[in-house]
Motif scaffolding. Structure first.
Motif, PDB file in Angstrom:
ATOM      1  N   PHE A 144      36.716  20.339 -10.289  1.00 24.08           N
ATOM      2  CA  PHE A 144      36.201  19.290  -9.755  1.00 24.08           C
ATOM      3  C   PHE A 144      35.441  18.616 -10.841  1.00 24.08           C
ATOM      4  O   PHE A 144      34.612  17.897 -11.020  1.00 24.08           O
ATOM      5  N   ARG A 145      35.961  19.532 -12.312  1.00 27.61           N
ATOM      6  CA  ARG A 145      35.163  18.736 -13.672  1.00 27.61           C
ATOM      7  C   ARG A 145      35.408  17.275 -13.527  1.00 27.61           C
ATOM      8  O   ARG A 145      35.115  16.175 -13.797  1.00 27.61           O
ATOM      9  N   PHE A 146      36.744  17.465 -13.818  1.00 32.72           N
ATOM     10  CA  PHE A 146      37.879  16.101 -13.715  1.00 32.72           C
ATOM     11  C   PHE A 146      37.264  15.404 -12.520  1.00 32.72           C
ATOM     12  O   PHE A 146      37.038  13.954 -13.257  1.00 32.72           O
ATOM     13  N   SER A 147      37.101  15.341 -11.955  1.00 29.32           N
ATOM     14  CA  SER A 147      36.917  14.742 -10.756  1.00 29.32           C
ATOM     15  C   SER A 147      35.544  13.921 -11.111  1.00 29.32           C
ATOM     16  O   SER A 147      35.280  12.740 -10.826  1.00 29.32           O
ATOM     17  N   ARG A 148      34.401  14.414 -11.232  1.00 33.31           N
ATOM     18  CA  ARG A 148      33.139  13.933 -11.952  1.00 33.31           C
ATOM     19  C   ARG A 148      33.730  12.845 -13.540  1.00 33.31           C
ATOM     20  O   ARG A 148      32.475  11.638 -13.111  1.00 33.31           O
ATOM     21  N   LEU A 149      34.408  13.202 -14.168  1.00 26.47           N
ATOM     22  CA  LEU A 149      34.438  12.486 -15.385  1.00 26.47           C
ATOM     23  C   LEU A 149      34.820  11.246 -14.193  1.00 26.47           C
ATOM     24  O   LEU A 149      35.193  10.032 -15.200  1.00 26.47           O
ATOM     25  N   GLN A 150      35.834  11.566 -14.009  1.00 30.74           N
ATOM     26  CA  GLN A 150      36.769  10.185 -13.199  1.00 30.74           C
ATOM     27  C   GLN A 150      35.790   9.389 -13.005  1.00 30.74           C
ATOM     28  O   GLN A 150      35.833   8.030 -12.920  1.00 30.74           O
ATOM     29  N   GLU A 151      35.352   9.436 -12.088  1.00 30.30           N
ATOM     30  CA  GLU A 151      34.149   9.498 -11.101  1.00 30.30           C
ATOM     31  C   GLU A 151      33.277   8.120 -12.023  1.00 30.30           C
ATOM     32  O   GLU A 151      32.753   6.836 -11.750  1.00 30.30           O
ATOM     33  N   VAL A 152      32.755   8.735 -13.105  1.00 31.60           N
ATOM     34  CA  VAL A 152      31.603   8.238 -14.230  1.00 31.60           C
ATOM     35  C   VAL A 152      32.449   6.946 -15.198  1.00 31.60           C
ATOM     36  O   VAL A 152      32.076   6.216 -15.096  1.00 31.60           O
ATOM     37  N   LEU A 153      33.279   7.584 -15.570  1.00 34.29           N
ATOM     38  CA  LEU A 153      34.285   6.605 -17.016  1.00 34.29           C
ATOM     39  C   LEU A 153      34.764   5.382 -15.767  1.00 34.29           C
ATOM     40  O   LEU A 153      35.140   4.578 -15.797  1.00 34.29           O
ATOM     41  N   GLY A 154      35.670   5.906 -14.784  1.00 34.19           N
ATOM     42  CA  GLY A 154      35.901   4.936 -13.584  1.00 34.19           C
ATOM     43  C   GLY A 154      35.541   3.972 -13.045  1.00 34.19           C
ATOM     44  O   GLY A 154      35.428   3.141 -12.124  1.00 34.19           O
ATOM     45  N   SER A 155      33.066   4.015 -13.459  1.00 36.28           N
ATOM     46  CA  SER A 155      32.900   3.326 -12.291  1.00 36.28           C
ATOM     47  C   SER A 155      32.976   1.703 -12.957  1.00 36.28           C
ATOM     48  O   SER A 155      32.280   0.696 -12.184  1.00 36.28           O
ATOM     49  N   GLY A 156      33.740   1.478 -13.924  1.00 34.54           N
ATOM     50  CA  GLY A 156      33.384   0.061 -14.111  1.00 34.54           C
ATOM     51  C   GLY A 156      32.980  -0.808 -15.070  1.00 34.54           C
ATOM     52  O   GLY A 156      33.158  -1.810 -15.571  1.00 34.54           O
ATOM     53  N   ARG A 157      31.966   0.010 -14.975  1.00 37.25           N
ATOM     54  CA  ARG A 157      30.693  -1.045 -16.475  1.00 37.25           C
ATOM     55  C   ARG A 157      30.745   0.734 -17.725  1.00 37.25           C
ATOM     56  O   ARG A 157      31.861   0.563 -18.179  1.00 37.25           O
ATOM     57  N   LYS A 158      30.293  -0.403 -18.596  1.00 34.20           N
ATOM     58  CA  LYS A 158      30.817  -0.346 -19.754  1.00 34.20           C
ATOM     59  C   LYS A 158      30.038   0.833 -20.644  1.00 34.20           C
ATOM     60  O   LYS A 158      28.357   0.686 -20.008  1.00 34.20           O
ATOM     61  N   PHE A 159      30.537   1.203 -21.862  1.00 30.61           N
ATOM     62  CA  PHE A 159      29.214   2.822 -22.134  1.00 30.61           C
ATOM     63  C   PHE A 159      28.628   2.609 -23.958  1.00 30.61           C
ATOM     64  O   PHE A 159      29.702   2.502 -24.601  1.00 30.61           O
ATOM     65  N   THR A 160      27.868   3.384 -23.034  1.00 32.47           N
ATOM     66  CA  THR A 160      26.917   3.756 -24.420  1.00 32.47           C
ATOM     67  C   THR A 160      27.508   5.424 -25.736  1.00 32.47           C
ATOM     68  O   THR A 160      27.200   6.033 -24.266  1.00 32.47           O
TER      69      THR A 160
END
Length: 817
Positions: free
Chosen positions: A545-561
């Protein structure tokens, strides 16, 4: 700012203390200065301690750098170092008496008996010089305390003990390791014996899914009892102090009523294999790396938050090491030289557990006429016996015989049934000291050099991630990996020669990736072995579950700060809740208050925030669901020992109920959902009362953190108040990115965090709860705790200008003339 610890009477330090009497100021306040003359240095060393307690060490050569690292950490963490030394050397009974004897026996039995020159050189080409210099630095400060006992932290005074000298053997000890999977082997063997291989396998979430759990022909699994691992568990157990260990009786804790134990902790040496597995469940981590194409800055970002026990002092210690060939900052276990997680000028790295199976339990037939002999390949072989004498406080020394087969230490002997049980542990090979191979990583300049350094990292088995200033990111799994040709390593096997390791897998052959096309990579202890990978490394992994949440956020296509990274490290969204709660749609509870609870959950955002009432309801509902579902599947006779209750498996069973629920599985599932919710509400009312406004998730009666000092149970309330921290409210649970746990006291999680900004190292961020110092008199004992509770970070300054701008204390170490 007054620094109690560093300005206690350090007038003589094996030689002479010269106080410059100077103070200056910067934007953070007054800077204190001191000069010390120290025997053992060859050139001057400057240590700048910043306002967050991080020591930035500037030396002119490698020897002095690591001498100063040892000296510096001894000033900050001396009691922690002393307990570490005694755990490593098996000398706790010398101060704790008979209650620590079994732990000492275990420490000596599981000691790595290796050639020290070969061992130290494994971790770095100059490993012998580095490790011995570090040890000399620690001992230099210990020598100072012997002439100036007033500088000893309060723990030494309470226990009436003094710190002992270190040796290189203490540094390379394995007692701090995270190893697997002998505890699972015992639990699985007991479960298979009671309900059979097929049933056990069907209830586990093993990955990959091919292991059959069929025991070896002729091996009687009914003989595999939990007492086989008693010495193993004792060696890994938490050090326990009691009132009787405090010298001054007026400072001792009063006895607790039998019905009201002061601490919820359970000595690990007496718990079941399942409870030991539960301890492992809470040891996790997250890390991720993002290429510049996905960041606003255009440069990579690396984030890492290892999840370990929350303790005082913290498990890890920030330090900055600077000398010719060295410029590295980050954290590591304070008792080791170098940096385990951090960055240099060229790149940053972090780690999480990659679950390699590095242990096997061997069962031997022993000779009826000579129990020191065991059968191997049709012949009798003699055990090696090492006799050691253990000092015991208040009693005569105890002499023990430590026995070893060709495979490893003998954990248990059944003399009536003529059986012996030994541990084969890859971590007892040369190079098995946890984290020490990071010395090579500390000097890596690019991915190729970092990956080469990884080939020396045997334990713990890790997901190492890398990001560099040239916009490269990479992942390399590391760890010493036994090659088993004819079994999976999940059950004990005969030690007769039929089941032998065929060497070790080259570390570069473990899974890895460089500049993945997604532009990011993340790990969270999940199963991440690529499809079709030809080697077996292990089968028991953390929930996804933790990994899936990371994938969900990091794979959203937006740029990160950097702000996004801070928020993600503190993310409390529960993916299991997001899956389970919709199952309540269309159902109706039997009572009004349970119906309201159902509707409350359906309108919830699934964030396990400390202020959330819904999180309280969900947490108890999930717990009741888990018990009720697994009671349907796990026969009663095996429930206490069944090793793994996978939440993912439970979610799958609820989403697609089968015949275990009854002749109408879906209807029965729905009844169980509302029944579990009714039980959950009853649990909450019993604990928090009927007033729903008092059901906040984060509170002392429910989900909180209280960090207890090792002496907490031993001292009176007045002293305990100066040692312990909390209780304070906490959010999250076992399966949120910001991982806490699912009990009442959140005794595990991320205390140390790093977010490395490769655009500008000075903009990197970190945490380290509760503080850098282990001395209760120091301002840095708990100054980072409130910051950490609020999800705040401190800057990790790397350039000397920035460091000087935040300086609090500048120490000049001068060689003795």
């Amino acid at each position: 700012m007054k620094i109690k610890y560093f300005y206690m009477p350090m007038i003589i330090l094996v030689v002479v203390f010269i106080s410059s009497g100077l103070a200056s100021s910067n934007q953070y306040g007054e800077i204190q200065r001191e000069s010390l003359r120290i025997k053992g240095l060859t050139s001057p060393v400057e240590i700048i301690k910043d306002r967050w307690g991080i020591s930035h060490i500037y030396a002119q050569n490698q020897k002095d750098l690591f001498f100063a690292q040892g000296f510096n950490v001894a000033r900050d963490r001396l009691f922690q170092l002393e307990i570490w030394r005694r755990q490593a050397t098996g000398t706790l009974a010398e101060i704790l008496g008979p209650k620590a004897l079994k732990k000492d026996i275990g420490a000596r039995l599981l000691k790595a008996r290796v050639d020290m020159k070969e061992e130290m050189s494994h971790y770095h080409p100059d490993g012998e010089e580095i490790i011995t210099s570090f040890v000399r630095g620690i001992n230099s400060y210990i020598d100072h305390t012997r002439g100036n006992p007033a500088v000893l932290p309060i723990e030494f005074q309470l226990l009436s003990i003094t710190p002992g000298h270190w040796t290189p053997e203490v540094v390379v000890s394995r007692h701090n390791g995270l190893f697997r999977n002998v505890r699972y082997e015992v639990a699985l063997a007991q479960a298979v014996n009671l309900i059979g291989s097929q049933k056990v396998r069907s209830l586990l979430n093993l990955q990959p899914r091919h292991p059959d759990l069929v025991p070896t022909e002729g091996l009687d699994l009914s003989l595999i009892k939990r007492n086989i691992l008693e010495t193993y568990f004792a060696s890994r157990s938490r050090v326990e102090f009691g009132p009787e260990d405090i010298k001054d009786s007026s400072l001792r804790a009063k006895p607790s009523p039998p019905s009201q134990p002061r601490s919820p902790s359970i000595p690990l040496a007496v718990v079941s294999p399942f409870e030991h597995f539960a301890q492992d469940v809470y040891q996790g981590s997250n890390n991720w790396i993002i290429k510049g194409g996905l960041t606003f800055s255009g440069s990579p970002i690396l984030a890492n938050d290892p999840h370990r026990s929350q303790q005082i002092p913290s498990l890890r210690y920030w330090v900055h090491l600077n000398a010719p060939g060295w410029n590295v900052i980050g954290g590591g276990e304070p008792c080791l030289p170098g940096i385990s997680i951090g960055h240099n000028e060229y790149g940053a790295w972090g780690l999480t557990i990659f679950a390699i199976d590095q242990e096997d339990l061997y069962v031997y037939e022993t000779n009826l006429l000579n129990p020191l002999q065991y059968r191997y390949q049709g012949n009798w072989e003699e055990m090696k016996v090492i006799q050691e004498t253990i000092p015991v406080k208040g009693e005569a020394p105890v002499t023990v015989d430590l026995k070893f087969t060709r495979h490893g230490p003998v954990l248990y002997e059944d003399k009536e049934l003529h059986k012996a049980y030994a541990l084969r542990a890859a971590w007892l090979e040369v190079g098995g000291a946890p984290y020490l191979a990071s010395l090579r990583m500390d000097q890596a300049k690019n991915w190729e050099e970092f990956r080469e350094a990884c080939t020396f990292s045997h334990t713990p088995s890790e997901n190492m991630v890398w990001a560099d200033v040239n916009n490269n990111i990479g992942w390399q799994a590391v760890g010493i990996t036994p090659l088993r040709e004819n079994w999976d390593g999940l059950l004990p096997v005969p030690g007769d020669g039929s089941y032998e390791w065929q060497g070790y897998l080259p570390i570069k052959d473990l899974p890895h990736s460089f500049n993945p096309p997604e532009g990011f990579f993340a790990t969270a202890n999940q199963y991440n072995v690529p499809d079709g990978y030809p080697h077996s490394v292990g089968f028991i992994w953390t929930e996804p579950f933790r990994f899936s949440r990371l994938q969900e956020v990091l794979g959203s296509g937006r740029k990160f700060t950097m702000t996004d990274m801070m928020e993600l490290q503190h993310d409390f969204l529960s993916l299991p809740a997001r899956t389970l709660i919709p199952l309540l749609k269309g159902l109706t509870a039997n009572t009004e208050k349970v119906e309201k609870a159902r509707q409350t959950l359906l309108s919830w955002n699934c964030v396990m925030d400390a202020d959330s009432i819904e999180a309280t309801i969900y947490q108890r509902w999930q717990r009741r669901l888990s018990r009720n579902v697994w009671d349907l599947y796990i026969p009663e006779e095996v429930r206490e020992i069944f090793p793994i209750r996978s939440l993912k498996k439970m979610v799958d069973l609820l989403c697609a109920p089968d015949g275990a629920f009854g002749p109408n599985p879906t209807d029965a599932r729905d009844v169980l959902l509302t029944q579990s919710l009714e039980e959950a509400i009853q649990d909450i009312e019993e604990r928090l009362g009927p007033d729903k406004t008092q059901w906040r998730y984060g509170q002392e009666k429910f989900h909180h953190i209280k960090i207890q000092h090792l002496l907490s149970e031993a001292v009176n309330e007045g002293i305990r108040a100066t040692l312990d921290l909390g209780p304070e409210p906490r959010g999250g649970n076992n399966n949120t990115v910001n991982k806490t746990s699912s009990g009442f006291n959140q005794s595990s999680g991320a205390s140390f965090r790093i977010i490395a900004n490769l655009e500008d190292w000075d903009n990197s961020l970190g945490t380290n709860s509760p503080g850098q110092s282990g001395n209760p008199d120091s301002t840095h004992y708990s100054d980072l705790f409130r910051m950490w509770l609020k999800g705040k970070y401190f800057p990790i300054f790397f350039s000397k200008d920035k460091i000087q701008s935040a300086a609090e204390l500048i120490t000049n170490l001068e060689p003795e003339i």
